[in-house]
Design a protein around this motif. Structure first.
Motif, PDB file in Angstrom:
ATOM      1  N   PRO A  45     -29.462  15.103  38.417  1.00 52.02           N
ATOM      2  CA  PRO A  45     -29.909  13.715  38.304  1.00 52.02           C
ATOM      3  C   PRO A  45     -29.115  12.803  39.240  1.00 52.02           C
ATOM      4  O   PRO A  45     -27.919  13.017  39.464  1.00 52.02           O
ATOM      5  CB  PRO A  45     -29.623  13.377  36.829  1.00 52.02           C
ATOM      6  N   VAL A  46     -29.768  11.801  39.774  1.00 48.16           N
ATOM      7  CA  VAL A  46     -29.103  10.849  40.661  1.00 48.16           C
ATOM      8  C   VAL A  46     -28.232   9.913  39.827  1.00 48.16           C
ATOM      9  O   VAL A  46     -28.716   9.264  38.892  1.00 48.16           O
ATOM     10  CB  VAL A  46     -30.138  10.063  41.487  1.00 48.16           C
ATOM     11  N   VAL A  47     -26.947   9.860  40.177  1.00 51.36           N
ATOM     12  CA  VAL A  47     -25.988   9.043  39.434  1.00 51.36           C
ATOM     13  C   VAL A  47     -25.786   7.696  40.124  1.00 51.36           C
ATOM     14  O   VAL A  47     -25.748   6.655  39.465  1.00 51.36           O
ATOM     15  CB  VAL A  47     -24.633   9.774  39.328  1.00 51.36           C
ATOM     16  N   SER A  48     -25.651   7.714  41.438  1.00 52.50           N
ATOM     17  CA  SER A  48     -25.340   6.488  42.171  1.00 52.50           C
ATOM     18  C   SER A  48     -26.259   6.374  43.391  1.00 52.50           C
ATOM     19  O   SER A  48     -27.439   6.061  43.249  1.00 52.50           O
ATOM     20  CB  SER A  48     -23.860   6.461  42.567  1.00 52.50           C
ATOM     21  N   ASN A  49     -25.735   6.660  44.569  1.00 54.06           N
ATOM     22  CA  ASN A  49     -26.498   6.457  45.796  1.00 54.06           C
ATOM     23  C   ASN A  49     -26.768   7.753  46.548  1.00 54.06           C
ATOM     24  O   ASN A  49     -27.155   7.719  47.714  1.00 54.06           O
ATOM     25  CB  ASN A  49     -25.747   5.490  46.720  1.00 54.06           C
ATOM     26  N   VAL A  50     -26.563   8.893  45.908  1.00 52.06           N
ATOM     27  CA  VAL A  50     -26.738  10.190  46.561  1.00 52.06           C
ATOM     28  C   VAL A  50     -27.853  10.959  45.874  1.00 52.06           C
ATOM     29  O   VAL A  50     -27.856  11.105  44.640  1.00 52.06           O
ATOM     30  CB  VAL A  50     -25.432  11.013  46.525  1.00 52.06           C
ATOM     31  N   CYS A  51     -28.779  11.458  46.680  1.00 59.03           N
ATOM     32  CA  CYS A  51     -29.909  12.245  46.167  1.00 59.03           C
ATOM     33  C   CYS A  51     -29.930  13.581  46.901  1.00 59.03           C
ATOM     34  O   CYS A  51     -30.016  13.615  48.136  1.00 59.03           O
ATOM     35  CB  CYS A  51     -31.219  11.495  46.380  1.00 59.03           C
ATOM     36  N   MET A  85     -12.141  11.223  41.123  1.00 57.72           N
ATOM     37  CA  MET A  85     -13.242  10.960  42.051  1.00 57.72           C
ATOM     38  C   MET A  85     -14.043   9.746  41.603  1.00 57.72           C
ATOM     39  O   MET A  85     -14.479   9.673  40.460  1.00 57.72           O
ATOM     40  CB  MET A  85     -14.170  12.174  42.136  1.00 57.72           C
ATOM     41  N   ALA A  86     -14.243   8.817  42.523  1.00 59.59           N
ATOM     42  CA  ALA A  86     -15.172   7.714  42.306  1.00 59.59           C
ATOM     43  C   ALA A  86     -16.237   7.833  43.387  1.00 59.59           C
ATOM     44  O   ALA A  86     -16.146   7.236  44.448  1.00 59.59           O
ATOM     45  CB  ALA A  86     -14.458   6.369  42.378  1.00 59.59           C
ATOM     46  N   GLY A  87     -17.226   8.678  43.116  1.00 56.96           N
ATOM     47  CA  GLY A  87     -18.251   8.998  44.085  1.00 56.96           C
ATOM     48  C   GLY A  87     -17.946  10.328  44.747  1.00 56.96           C
ATOM     49  O   GLY A  87     -17.300  10.378  45.787  1.00 56.96           O
ATOM     50  N   SER A  88     -18.385  11.427  44.134  1.00 50.86           N
ATOM     51  CA  SER A  88     -18.079  12.750  44.685  1.00 50.86           C
ATOM     52  C   SER A  88     -18.873  12.995  45.959  1.00 50.86           C
ATOM     53  O   SER A  88     -19.922  12.391  46.202  1.00 50.86           O
ATOM     54  CB  SER A  88     -18.385  13.847  43.661  1.00 50.86           C
ATOM     55  N   VAL A  89     -18.366  13.900  46.772  1.00 47.51           N
ATOM     56  CA  VAL A  89     -18.953  14.153  48.083  1.00 47.51           C
ATOM     57  C   VAL A  89     -20.399  14.592  47.973  1.00 47.51           C
ATOM     58  O   VAL A  89     -21.282  14.051  48.641  1.00 47.51           O
ATOM     59  CB  VAL A  89     -18.140  15.233  48.824  1.00 47.51           C
ATOM     60  N   ASP A  90     -20.667  15.584  47.145  1.00 46.17           N
ATOM     61  CA  ASP A  90     -21.991  16.191  47.139  1.00 46.17           C
ATOM     62  C   ASP A  90     -23.029  15.387  46.367  1.00 46.17           C
ATOM     63  O   ASP A  90     -24.168  15.241  46.812  1.00 46.17           O
ATOM     64  CB  ASP A  90     -21.909  17.602  46.551  1.00 46.17           C
ATOM     65  N   LEU A  91     -22.653  14.866  45.202  1.00 45.36           N
ATOM     66  CA  LEU A  91     -23.647  14.289  44.305  1.00 45.36           C
ATOM     67  C   LEU A  91     -23.394  12.828  43.949  1.00 45.36           C
ATOM     68  O   LEU A  91     -24.176  12.239  43.200  1.00 45.36           O
ATOM     69  CB  LEU A  91     -23.728  15.114  43.014  1.00 45.36           C
ATOM     70  N   GLY A  92     -22.314  12.235  44.445  1.00 46.04           N
ATOM     71  CA  GLY A  92     -22.028  10.841  44.123  1.00 46.04           C
ATOM     72  C   GLY A  92     -21.621  10.634  42.685  1.00 46.04           C
ATOM     73  O   GLY A  92     -21.823   9.556  42.119  1.00 46.04           O
ATOM     74  N   ALA A  93     -21.005  11.642  42.072  1.00 44.84           N
ATOM     75  CA  ALA A  93     -20.606  11.563  40.667  1.00 44.84           C
ATOM     76  C   ALA A  93     -19.242  10.899  40.518  1.00 44.84           C
ATOM     77  O   ALA A  93     -18.457  10.825  41.470  1.00 44.84           O
ATOM     78  CB  ALA A  93     -20.582  12.955  40.060  1.00 44.84           C
ATOM     79  N   TYR A  94     -18.950  10.454  39.291  1.00 47.11           N
ATOM     80  CA  TYR A  94     -17.709   9.734  38.984  1.00 47.11           C
ATOM     81  C   TYR A  94     -16.978  10.421  37.838  1.00 47.11           C
ATOM     82  O   TYR A  94     -17.587  10.749  36.814  1.00 47.11           O
ATOM     83  CB  TYR A  94     -18.004   8.283  38.573  1.00 47.11           C
ATOM     84  N   ASP A  95     -15.674  10.605  38.012  1.00 45.15           N
ATOM     85  CA  ASP A  95     -14.851  11.050  36.897  1.00 45.15           C
ATOM     86  C   ASP A  95     -14.766   9.956  35.835  1.00 45.15           C
ATOM     87  O   ASP A  95     -15.036   8.771  36.107  1.00 45.15           O
ATOM     88  CB  ASP A  95     -13.434  11.392  37.377  1.00 45.15           C
ATOM     89  N   ASP A  96     -14.366  10.361  34.632  1.00 44.10           N
ATOM     90  CA  ASP A  96     -14.028   9.414  33.572  1.00 44.10           C
ATOM     91  C   ASP A  96     -12.655   8.836  33.924  1.00 44.10           C
ATOM     92  O   ASP A  96     -11.623   9.401  33.589  1.00 44.10           O
ATOM     93  CB  ASP A  96     -13.998  10.140  32.225  1.00 44.10           C
ATOM     94  N   LEU A  97     -12.650   7.723  34.638  1.00 46.26           N
ATOM     95  CA  LEU A  97     -11.396   7.193  35.171  1.00 46.26           C
ATOM     96  C   LEU A  97     -10.473   6.671  34.078  1.00 46.26           C
ATOM     97  O   LEU A  97      -9.248   6.780  34.188  1.00 46.26           O
ATOM     98  CB  LEU A  97     -11.692   6.110  36.207  1.00 46.26           C
ATOM     99  N   ASN A  98     -11.037   6.116  33.027  1.00 47.51           N
ATOM    100  CA  ASN A  98     -10.191   5.711  31.902  1.00 47.51           C
ATOM    101  C   ASN A  98      -9.554   6.927  31.229  1.00 47.51           C
ATOM    102  O   ASN A  98      -8.373   6.904  30.860  1.00 47.51           O
ATOM    103  CB  ASN A  98     -11.001   4.907  30.881  1.00 47.51           C
TER     104      ASN A  98
END
Length: 452
Positions: A375-381, A212-225
């Motif tokens: 906590p807000v990670v990206s653009n989702v609150c 996930m790069a920007g989850s649906v509910d909270l805009g969270a990101y997996d550790d893609l590396n």
């Protein structure tokens, strides 16, 4: 019609979503008797333009919907008169699409020569990527079918429904998607490795890992590396759902770092019509291995054979890389926006959306009874208006606030469920939003919460 369209763009803040009256709904009944162009423009101005979905308004943050750009009007006029079918053949639209794919692949950090095709959106892009992943491990599947093979896929809890739909459509089955628990919003890599080992021991064929790069509910990101390392170790195809979140690649620090590692994916799905503000519809799938992409879809009957010269020449034919033979000219509106506004302006808008989400979090935390879901990670609150109430009472109040604000034309939030509570959710992919919009929206929520 052009004047009415320009008015719509200039007056967008004064034209929020509104309910469609019964009279207007009835007026959409098809009569097919013929009308003059002037009469048709009048009907569109009165009965179509006012009844939009609301996403062009500066206080629309419901779901993740893009806002559209003035450049779409320019591209739309040119696209309408050309009326290109971009399934193939030798004409400008296909070269433009290739240029858009190359630019996007480079921005995402994917290798030179990355393949791709513009599609309706991430849902279609996901089907295409998963099919390429399946053909990689089952080269004869297009001819023989999947048979009794048990393919398994892996994703974090909360993955977008597009992943489920794609597995269903391909006949792999939703039951064969392993939902891995999260730690601090990211897939638990140790649990992931353990699940893969368990499936292999049971005779399954693990083939796909979805990040996930920007989850649906909270805009969270997996550790893609981290996911890329697991995929390499376990010989899995790594797909990243970057529907909106992939575009932090052109944002400023610290938000750009959220998508670090995305270029290591075997495939990536993203939308221009979300966080790049392009008009609907316009998604893209990128696949690092062009041969794997083509192997999953190329099928050229005799009437579509290429020629050395003339209109039947040209390369690529995008019908060889996806589901559609008849395709509209999506590349034109992307190209027009990139050339008209430039990467810097688009990246600044994405950065500002993240800043506005952080501002909304600050406004929420400044209110005595409001609470953030996380906590807000990206653009989702995501937040609740009255944390002092029971879970049931919060859910009822939050839902009522969202609907009331929508009906008043003040602000559009969506809802999601977090910590057992239906909460307000703002997904800010709106280049028209400003600080005053955020503050006014939270104040409006607080006012209704006090009444509740």
């Amino acid at each position: 019609m052009l004047e009415a369209s320009i008015d719509q763009l200039e007056q967008v803040a004064e034209r929020p979503w509104q309910d469609v009256s019964a009279a207007v709904k009835d007026g959409y009944g098809v009569q097919a008797k013929g009308q003059s162009a002037a009469e048709m423009v009048s009907r569109i101005t009165d009965d179509v333009l006012p009844y939009h979905g609301g996403n062009i308004h500066p206080r629309f943050w419901g779901w993740v919907q893009g806002t559209g750009l003035a450049s779409d009007l320019i591209a739309g006029m040119a696209g309408a008169v050309i009326n290109a079918n971009t399934g193939g053949r030798d004409h400008g639209a296909n070269y433009m699409e290739r240029a858009v794919i190359d630019w996007t692949g480079a921005k995402m950090g994917m290798p030179e020569g990355t393949s791709g095709v513009l599609v309706t959106g991430t849902s279609q892009a996901t089907v295409i990527a998963f099919q390429a992943a399946r053909v990689r491990v089952m080269p004869e599947v297009r001819k023989t079918g999947q048979g009794s093979a048990l393919l398994t896929a892996y994703a974090g809890e909360g993955i977008h429904n597009a992943t489920r739909k794609a597995l269903e459509l391909l006949g792999i089955g939703w039951d064969n998607l392993r939902l891995v628990p999260l730690i601090d919003g990211q897939m638990d890599l140790a649990a992931l490795r353990a699940q893969i080992a368990q499936d292999r021991a049971a005779g399954a064929l693990p083939f796909l890992l979805v990040g996930m790069a920007g989850s649906v509910d909270l805009g969270a990101y997996d550790d893609l590396n981290g996911l890329a390392d697991v995929a390499a170790d376990e010989d899995l195809w790594l797909h990243v759902d970057g529907a909106f979140g992939a575009w932090t690649r052109i944002a400023e620090a610290p938000w750009r770092g959220l998508s670090d590692g995305i270029g290591r994916a075997d495939s990536l799905a993203l939308d221009f019509h979300k966080w790049m503000y392009i008009g609907y519809d316009c998604g893209l799938v990128l696949i690092a291995d062009e041969a794997a992409h083509r192997a999953a879809f190329a099928a050229r009957p005799s009437y579509l054979e290429a020629a050395e010269r003339g209109l039947a020449g040209g390369d690529p034919w995008f019908c060889d890389y996806g589901i559609d033979l008849s395709r509209g000219n999506r590349a034109l509106k992307v190209w027009t926006a990139l050339e008209m506004y430039g990467e810097a302006a688009l990246g600044a808008a994405i950065t500002d959306n993240c800043r506005l989400a952080a501002l909304m979090a600050q406004e929420v935390e400044s209110r005595a009874n409001m609470r953030l879901a996380a906590p807000v990670v990206s653009n989702v609150c995501v937040f609740t208006a009255r944390a002092d109430l029971s879970q049931e009472a919060q859910s009822i109040l939050n839902s009522e606030i969202v609907q009331t604000l929508q009906e008043r034309g003040e602000v559009v939030f969506s809802t999601t469920r977090a910590q057992g509570v239906v909460m307000l959710r703002a997904a800010i992919t709106n280049h028209r939003s400003r600080d005053q919009d955020i503050r006014a929206a939270v104040a409006a929520v607080a006012a209704l919460a006090a009444l509740g």
